[in-house]
Design a protein around this motif. Structure first.
Motif, PDB file in Angstrom:
ATOM      1  N   ALA A  58       0.838  -1.206   0.000  1.00  0.00           N
ATOM      2  CA  ALA A  58       0.000   0.000   0.000  1.00  0.00           C
ATOM      3  C   ALA A  58       0.873   1.256   0.000  1.00  0.00           C
ATOM      4  CB  ALA A  58      -0.936   0.007   1.208  1.00  0.00           C
ATOM      5  N   LEU A  59       2.009   1.184   0.667  1.00  0.00           N
ATOM      6  CA  LEU A  59       2.938   2.317   0.696  1.00  0.00           C
ATOM      7  C   LEU A  59       3.495   2.565  -0.707  1.00  0.00           C
ATOM      8  CD1 LEU A  59       5.054   1.337   3.865  1.00  0.00           C
ATOM      9  CD2 LEU A  59       2.799   2.412   3.790  1.00  0.00           C
ATOM     10  N   ASP A  60       3.897   1.479  -1.382  1.00  0.00           N
ATOM     11  CA  ASP A  60       4.464   1.580  -2.723  1.00  0.00           C
ATOM     12  C   ASP A  60       3.431   2.109  -3.712  1.00  0.00           C
ATOM     13  OD1 ASP A  60       6.388   1.206  -4.796  1.00  0.00           O
ATOM     14  OD2 ASP A  60       5.467  -0.730  -5.271  1.00  0.00           O
ATOM     15  N   GLU A  61       2.199   1.625  -3.599  1.00  0.00           N
ATOM     16  CA  GLU A  61       1.141   2.090  -4.506  1.00  0.00           C
ATOM     17  C   GLU A  61       0.893   3.584  -4.308  1.00  0.00           C
ATOM     18  OE1 GLU A  61      -2.161  -0.414  -3.643  1.00  0.00           O
ATOM     19  OE2 GLU A  61      -1.244  -2.195  -4.588  1.00  0.00           O
ATOM     20  N   TYR A  62       0.873   4.027  -3.063  1.00  0.00           N
ATOM     21  CA  TYR A  62       0.668   5.451  -2.769  1.00  0.00           C
ATOM     22  C   TYR A  62       1.795   6.291  -3.358  1.00  0.00           C
ATOM     23  CZ  TYR A  62       1.214   9.653   0.141  1.00  0.00           C
ATOM     24  OH  TYR A  62       1.425  10.932   0.587  1.00  0.00           O
ATOM     25  N   LEU A  63       3.032   5.897  -3.124  1.00  0.00           N
ATOM     26  CA  LEU A  63       4.176   6.672  -3.619  1.00  0.00           C
ATOM     27  C   LEU A  63       4.280   6.593  -5.141  1.00  0.00           C
ATOM     28  CD1 LEU A  63       6.723   5.625  -0.873  1.00  0.00           C
ATOM     29  CD2 LEU A  63       5.810   7.926  -1.212  1.00  0.00           C
ATOM     30  N   GLY A  64       4.000   5.421  -5.699  1.00  0.00           N
ATOM     31  CA  GLY A  64       4.032   5.275  -7.148  1.00  0.00           C
ATOM     32  C   GLY A  64       3.013   6.189  -7.821  1.00  0.00           C
ATOM     33  N   GLY A  65       1.837   6.299  -7.218  1.00  0.00           N
ATOM     34  CA  GLY A  65       0.816   7.188  -7.750  1.00  0.00           C
ATOM     35  C   GLY A  65       1.243   8.647  -7.658  1.00  0.00           C
ATOM     36  N   MET A  66       1.869   9.020  -6.531  1.00  0.00           N
ATOM     37  CA  MET A  66       2.371  10.387  -6.371  1.00  0.00           C
ATOM     38  C   MET A  66       3.435  10.687  -7.429  1.00  0.00           C
ATOM     39  SD  MET A  66       1.095  12.005  -3.552  1.00  0.00           S
ATOM     40  CE  MET A  66       2.378  12.999  -2.806  1.00  0.00           C
ATOM     41  N   ALA A  67       4.344   9.728  -7.634  1.00  0.00           N
ATOM     42  CA  ALA A  67       5.425   9.926  -8.606  1.00  0.00           C
ATOM     43  C   ALA A  67       4.867  10.059 -10.022  1.00  0.00           C
ATOM     44  CB  ALA A  67       6.422   8.769  -8.525  1.00  0.00           C
ATOM     45  N   ALA A  68       3.858   9.255 -10.350  1.00  0.00           N
ATOM     46  CA  ALA A  68       3.272   9.293 -11.689  1.00  0.00           C
ATOM     47  C   ALA A  68       2.635  10.651 -11.978  1.00  0.00           C
ATOM     48  CB  ALA A  68       2.235   8.182 -11.837  1.00  0.00           C
ATOM     49  N   GLU A  69       2.180  11.323 -10.929  1.00  0.00           N
ATOM     50  CA  GLU A  69       1.551  12.639 -11.095  1.00  0.00           C
ATOM     51  C   GLU A  69       2.535  13.774 -10.845  1.00  0.00           C
ATOM     52  OE1 GLU A  69      -1.963  12.858  -8.722  1.00  0.00           O
ATOM     53  OE2 GLU A  69      -2.838  11.057  -9.634  1.00  0.00           O
ATOM     54  N   LYS A  77      12.871   1.816  -1.591  1.00  0.00           N
ATOM     55  CA  LYS A  77      12.704   1.975  -3.032  1.00  0.00           C
ATOM     56  C   LYS A  77      12.957   3.434  -3.427  1.00  0.00           C
ATOM     57  CE  LYS A  77       9.428   0.875  -6.769  1.00  0.00           C
ATOM     58  NZ  LYS A  77       8.100   0.313  -7.095  1.00  0.00           N
ATOM     59  N   GLY A  78      13.439   3.619  -4.667  1.00  0.00           N
ATOM     60  CA  GLY A  78      13.572   4.945  -5.251  1.00  0.00           C
ATOM     61  C   GLY A  78      12.495   5.187  -6.284  1.00  0.00           C
ATOM     62  N   TYR A  79      12.119   6.452  -6.450  1.00  0.00           N
ATOM     63  CA  TYR A  79      11.065   6.845  -7.392  1.00  0.00           C
ATOM     64  C   TYR A  79      11.567   8.031  -8.212  1.00  0.00           C
ATOM     65  CZ  TYR A  79       8.175   4.091  -4.197  1.00  0.00           C
ATOM     66  OH  TYR A  79       7.660   3.073  -3.417  1.00  0.00           O
ATOM     67  N   PRO A  89      18.045   6.910 -12.678  1.00  0.00           N
ATOM     68  CA  PRO A  89      16.991   6.729 -11.675  1.00  0.00           C
ATOM     69  C   PRO A  89      17.503   6.872 -10.237  1.00  0.00           C
ATOM     70  CG  PRO A  89      17.707   4.612 -12.512  1.00  0.00           C
ATOM     71  CD  PRO A  89      18.432   5.648 -13.334  1.00  0.00           C
ATOM     72  N   VAL A  90      16.614   7.284  -9.362  1.00  0.00           N
ATOM     73  CA  VAL A  90      16.878   7.223  -7.922  1.00  0.00           C
ATOM     74  C   VAL A  90      16.860   5.760  -7.509  1.00  0.00           C
ATOM     75  CG1 VAL A  90      15.957   7.758  -5.637  1.00  0.00           C
ATOM     76  CG2 VAL A  90      15.856   9.482  -7.451  1.00  0.00           C
ATOM     77  N   THR A  91      17.808   5.357  -6.685  1.00  0.00           N
ATOM     78  CA  THR A  91      17.847   4.004  -6.126  1.00  0.00           C
ATOM     79  C   THR A  91      17.868   4.108  -4.599  1.00  0.00           C
ATOM     80  OG1 THR A  91      20.241   3.719  -5.836  1.00  0.00           O
ATOM     81  CG2 THR A  91      19.351   3.400  -8.080  1.00  0.00           C
ATOM     82  N   PRO A  92      17.734   2.985  -3.890  1.00  0.00           N
ATOM     83  CA  PRO A  92      17.831   3.044  -2.433  1.00  0.00           C
ATOM     84  C   PRO A  92      19.195   3.503  -1.925  1.00  0.00           C
ATOM     85  CG  PRO A  92      16.719   1.038  -3.115  1.00  0.00           C
ATOM     86  CD  PRO A  92      17.264   1.670  -4.363  1.00  0.00           C
TER      87      PRO A  92
END
Length: 393
Positions: free
Chosen positions: A69-80, A99-101, A111-114
């Motif tokens: 759920a954390l990854d989905e939230y951050l992935g959505g933020m990054a996509a926008e 994870k990096g975004y 890309p950003v990495t850990p």
């Protein structure tokens, strides 16, 4: 839910950011052996020991089932285009998300990495505070000492100011990062010697009588960095590395003015913008990674290894002053929010091109670190939402 409150960390250093924080407050710490002044300061006030040039083994991206759920939230933020950076969330020894975004370098699409290093702004203050407490343990100062006992050419107006008041933003020192564009120009786009910043602040009247109010001041932490150098006889970077970072295994963390690899900073999604880190010195000049800050958080939670004594650590994390208009208190370089199961320690950071938030909740052994290379991100809100999503076990 806990959100970092960005307090009075205005950056008007000519359109730039100030080495900033979230929310804060003040208090004295236990006094250890006293002591007399001071070895001479190091000859080069900003000689820097850079982080390791040996590339670390690549940190794997980790998304635990509990972290989806954390990854989905951050992935959505990054996509926008509302987030770019690196995040690490741990509960005890369990890594829920690492994870990096987005991109560390927009031009090359790197890309950003850990493992990516970021400037961490006012998270630096935790390390400066720990360094001061380490000096207290070594008998080189007491936090109850007047700062003028250890500072050369101290203005008479500074005579009532104690080391403790510098640590807790109750000294009344003018915050140099609030300087207007014209006044700031001499300090921009070049390497700045810490004494230049101190001399500039000496020329400003106090904002209030020391000890009577709370107001965030990067100037106080610059002065503390000068005291670290003066009393230890080594430069600030070396003291932090020898006394804190090496013992804790934080090999990618340091006060680093030599531009070792790191994410580029951006003032919007594509516009580069960074200041010379020497402008922020002990108030906000350190860079780090999410993994290293997770190591630091583990130390704060468990007091191991003992780089400062348990007494010093307790003083650092104890609330010393109330921040007017908030439910937040300030220890030494760290904010204290709430109580009981929701007791949370946090601090933010902001310098031009970078923002971050670092949060720990002791009741759950929860550690949340959000590092970004985008001035328009709001990592305090992001961190607060991540804490909500994790919840209590």
């Amino acid at each position: 839910m806990v959100r970092g409150v960005l307090v009075g960390v205005v950056l008007s250093v000519a359109l730039t950011g100030a080495a900033c924080s979230s929310t804060p407050e003040s208090a004295p710490a236990p006094s250890s052996a006293s002591s007399s002044p001071t070895p001479s300061p190091p000859t080069s006030a900003s000689v820097v020991v850079p982080p390791s040039t040996t590339p670390p083994a690549a940190a794997p991206v980790t998304v635990d089932p509990a972290g989806r759920a954390l990854d989905e939230y951050l992935g959505g933020m990054a996509a926008e285009q509302q987030f770019r950076g690196a995040v690490e969330v741990r509960r005890g020894a369990d890594v829920l998300l690492r994870k990096g975004y987005g991109n560390a370098d927009v031009g090359t699409a790197t890309p950003v990495t850990p493992d990516t290093r970021f400037q961490i702004g006012s998270l630096t203050k935790q390390f400066t505070a720990a360094a001061v407490l380490r000096l207290q343990e070594q008998g080189k100062l007491r936090v109850t000492d007047p700062v003028c006992a250890h500072l050369a050419d101290c203005p008479p107006e500074w005579a009532p100011i104690t080391v403790d008041q510098l640590l807790t933003h109750t000294s009344g020192l003018y915050n140099y990062t609030e300087a207007g564009e014209d006044e700031a120009k001499p300090f921009l786009n070049r390497h700045v010697v810490p004494q230049e910043l101190v001399d500039y602040v000496k020329g400003k009247p106090l904002d209030f009588t020391p000890g009577t109010r709370w107001k965030y001041s990067n100037s106080g932490y610059v002065v503390l960095g000068v005291l670290v150098e003066r009393l230890s006889g080594v430069d600030y970077a070396t003291f932090l590395r020898q006394q804190l970072f090496d013992p804790l295994g934080m090999r990618d963390t340091g006060y680093d003015t030599v531009r070792s690899p790191r994410a580029n900073g951006y003032t919007d999604w594509t516009t580069p913008g960074e200041d010379d880190v020497s402008l922020y010195f002990a108030a906000g000049g350190v860079l780090s990674t999410t993994g290293d800050l997770a190591r630091w958080n583990a130390f704060l939670l468990a007091d191991k290894p003992g780089v400062i004594s348990s007494t010093s650590l307790a003083a650092m994390m104890s609330p010393h002053a109330d921040i007017p208009g908030t439910q937040v208190h300030y220890g030494y370089g760290i904010e204290v929010h709430g109580g009981g199961a929701d007791l949370t320690y946090a601090h933010g950071g902001l310098v031009t091109g970078y923002r971050c938030e670092n949060t720990i909740r002791p009741s759950d052994d929860l550690s949340v670190t959000v590092l970004t290379n985008l001035s328009t991100n709001d990592p305090a809100s992001i961190s607060g939402h991540l804490v909500e999503l994790v919840g209590h076990p």
